[in-house]
Scaffold this active site. Structure first.
Site, PDB file in Angstrom:
ATOM      1  N   CYS A   1      -9.371  24.781  83.110  1.00 50.50           N
ATOM      2  CA  CYS A   1      -8.563  25.993  83.015  1.00 50.50           C
ATOM      3  C   CYS A   1      -7.519  26.041  84.138  1.00 50.50           C
ATOM      4  CB  CYS A   1      -9.469  27.223  83.000  1.00 50.50           C
ATOM      5  SG  CYS A   1      -8.639  28.750  82.486  1.00 50.50           S
TER       6      CYS A   1
ATOM      7  N   HIS B   1     -13.281  26.138  78.753  1.00 53.57           N
ATOM      8  CA  HIS B   1     -14.420  26.092  79.681  1.00 53.57           C
ATOM      9  C   HIS B   1     -15.611  25.387  79.021  1.00 53.57           C
ATOM     10  CE1 HIS B   1     -12.930  28.776  82.906  1.00 53.57           C
ATOM     11  NE2 HIS B   1     -12.216  29.316  81.927  1.00 53.57           N
TER      12      HIS B   1
ATOM     13  N   GLU C   1     -18.338  24.600  80.416  1.00 52.88           N
ATOM     14  CA  GLU C   1     -19.587  24.993  81.067  1.00 52.88           C
ATOM     15  C   GLU C   1     -20.258  26.198  80.422  1.00 52.88           C
ATOM     16  OE1 GLU C   1     -16.309  27.093  83.505  1.00 52.88           O
ATOM     17  OE2 GLU C   1     -16.558  25.308  82.260  1.00 52.88           O
TER      18      GLU C   1
END
EC number: 6.3.5.2
Length: 515
Positions: A83, A172, A174
């Site tokens: 990002c 993202h 994660e």
């Protein structure tokens, strides 16, 4: 040069930074988080095997936005920008970032290039649901990079310079909302960086015990034992390292759950032969809290009183040089990280620090670990599941679950009601399924009927929630028959209660605890 088998994550203020570290550790590779403005020489000295640049709320187009030291992109190790990290890499390496009219927040459909190493093994890479959270976008990628993915609204959603092992994602990987996000991170860690999965809790326990022995030497250590998993694991680790030179102090403040002191201390003394001194200060705490209804005043009074009691007991011990604490890695990150808008959502209500004039050196065996890793260490140490899976309990204890004034009578009502809640959750198999479940005694009475008699008695609220990290939470959808049993038992077995209600609010806007 041979690099160490660890990943360094530079934090630019993202609320997801800790998730990145946890995903990497879950894969068996050690990771650390450092603020983005860290001295670059420190990172070079750490000699990481890979570097990850986190997301963040800022815009690289703003003058005051956090920046990356250019030398960190020249370490010769694989780099992954996420990002904001992607936009930083683009800016620093000669590409172009612009403010986007089509901002993306939430789920987006990503079309990736399966030939890119970090996307290997993902079947649906050309139609992958990913989680976006950005306003700016990359308009031109740096020289030497190739486009590895797009979305409907942005042409450069992923890029790579595979020769230099530099990768960047606008989404993202994660977060749980991104499909195959774990695979993407693992591909970067193992296939790109070539790291090994050698981070295990068994190796941590072995190394920790040896390090504690070396640090403490022949000195004495004092530990405030709460009965929670963190302080319990610290106690067992230190006991294995230094034996009887560990002095545990358990302060019974009169605000504990039913049989809590006996269950925890009894087990630790019997199975680990810990040197535990129990200090019965219930009368002192209740006297301090007499007439106090404001929750913040309750917290402060309990905190200050605990410090006074602990300090007095610790000072009476001879030749103590070290104070042990159950500090976890998130506490370390919070004290060191880049203070962006994500910094603090809610202050903790656990009992605060100890006075500086104690003149003791700190020992923090768990400061490298996340909460889930502490539980794994507990398994390694042979702790029973009733300790490992104990639900979170606030530092002020039942004081913030007895709304209004605290009296021994009201505490006893709550203890009995809460015990029933715990029993029913264990019996039904729901205890391990929820984050927290407990009873709250409300500061009001209601009219009821028992037999032929009118009653005017207390109200108990049930608060049972699902969560991952307590930052957000939702009320648990426990079957009605279990809730009915809880209610019936509380009303019939707890003298002075004639009504039970269920709290179905989420966090935010509500908090998990009522006070």
């Amino acid at each position: 040069m041979q690099h160490d088998n660890k990943v360094i994550i530079l934090d630019f203020g993202s609320q997801f930074t800790q998730l990145i570290a946890r995903r990497i550790r879950e894969a068996g590779v050690y990771s650390e988080i450092h603020p983005c403005n860290v001295d670059p020489q420190k990172i070079k000295d750490l000699n990481p095997g890979a570097l990850i640049l986190s997301g963040g709320p800022s815009s690289v187009l703003e003058d005051e936005s956090p920046q990356l030291d250019p030398s960190l992109l020249e370490l010769g190790v694989p780099v992954l920008g996420i990002c904001y990290g992607m936009q930083l890499m683009t800016n620093d390496l000669g590409g172009r970032v612009v403010s986007s009219e089509d901002r993306e927040y939430g789920r987006a459909e990503f079309k990736g290039d399966s030939s890119c190493t970090i996307f290997e093994g993902i079947e649906d890479i050309e139609k992958l649901t990913v989680w976006m959270s950005h306003g700016d976008r990359v308009e031109a990628i740096p020289e030497g990079f190739k486009v590895c993915g797009t979305t409907e609204s942005i042409p450069f959603a992923a890029m790579a310079n595979e020769e230099k092992k530099m990768y960047a994602l606008q989404f993202h990987p994660e977060v749980a909302h991104t499909e195959s996000g774990t695979t993407i991170i693992n591909n970067f860690v193992f296939k790109v960086a070539g790291l090994k999965a050698d981070w295990t809790m068994s190796s941590f326990v072995e190394n920790c015990i040896e390090e504690m022995r070396e640090k403490i030497g022949d000195n004495q250590v004092v530990l405030g034992l709460s009965g929670g998993i963190d302080s319990t694991v610290v106690a067992v680790l230190l006991h294995k390292a230094i034996g009887k030179r560990l002095h545990c102090i358990f302060v019974d403040n009169g605000l504990l759950r039913m049989h809590e002191r006996e269950e925890v201390i009894g087990f630790l003394e019997e199975h680990f032969e810990l040197n535990v001194k129990c200090v019965d200060s219930a009368e002192l705490f209740l006297d301090k809290l007499k007439g106090v209804e404001d929750p913040e005043k309750k917290r402060k009074l309990i905190g200050y009183t605990f410090i006074d009691v602990f300090n007095e007991e610790a000072s009476a011990l001879k030749d103590v040089k070290f104070l042990a604490q159950g500090t976890l890695y998130p506490d370390v990150i919070e004290s060191e990280s880049f203070k962006g808008p994500s910094a603090v959502i809610k202050s903790h209500h656990n009992v605060g620090g100890l006075p500086e004039d104690m003149d003791l050196d700190l020992v923090e065996p768990l400061r490298e670990l996340f909460k889930d890793e502490v539980r794994k260490v507990a398994y390694e140490l042979g702790l029973p599941e009733f300790i490992i899976w104990r639900q979170p309990f606030p530092g002020p204890g039942l004081a913030i679950r007895v709304l209004g004034e605290i009296t021994e009578e009201r505490l006893e009502i709550l203890r009995q009601a809460d015990k029933i809640v715990q029993n029913e959750m264990h019996a039904s198999g729901w205890y391990r399924k929820v984050w927290q479940g407990f009873a709250v005694l409300l500061p009001l009475k209601t009219v009821g009927v028992m037999g032929d008699d009118r009653t005017y008695e207390h109200v108990i609220a049930l608060r049972i929630v699902d969560s991952i990290d307590a930052m957000t939470a939702d009320w648990s959808r426990i079957p009605n028959d279990i809730l009915a049993r809880m209610s019936n038992r509380i009303i019939n077995e707890v003298k002075g209660v004639n009504r039970v209600v269920l709290d179905i609010s989420s966090k935010p806007p509500a908090t998990i605890e009522w006070e």
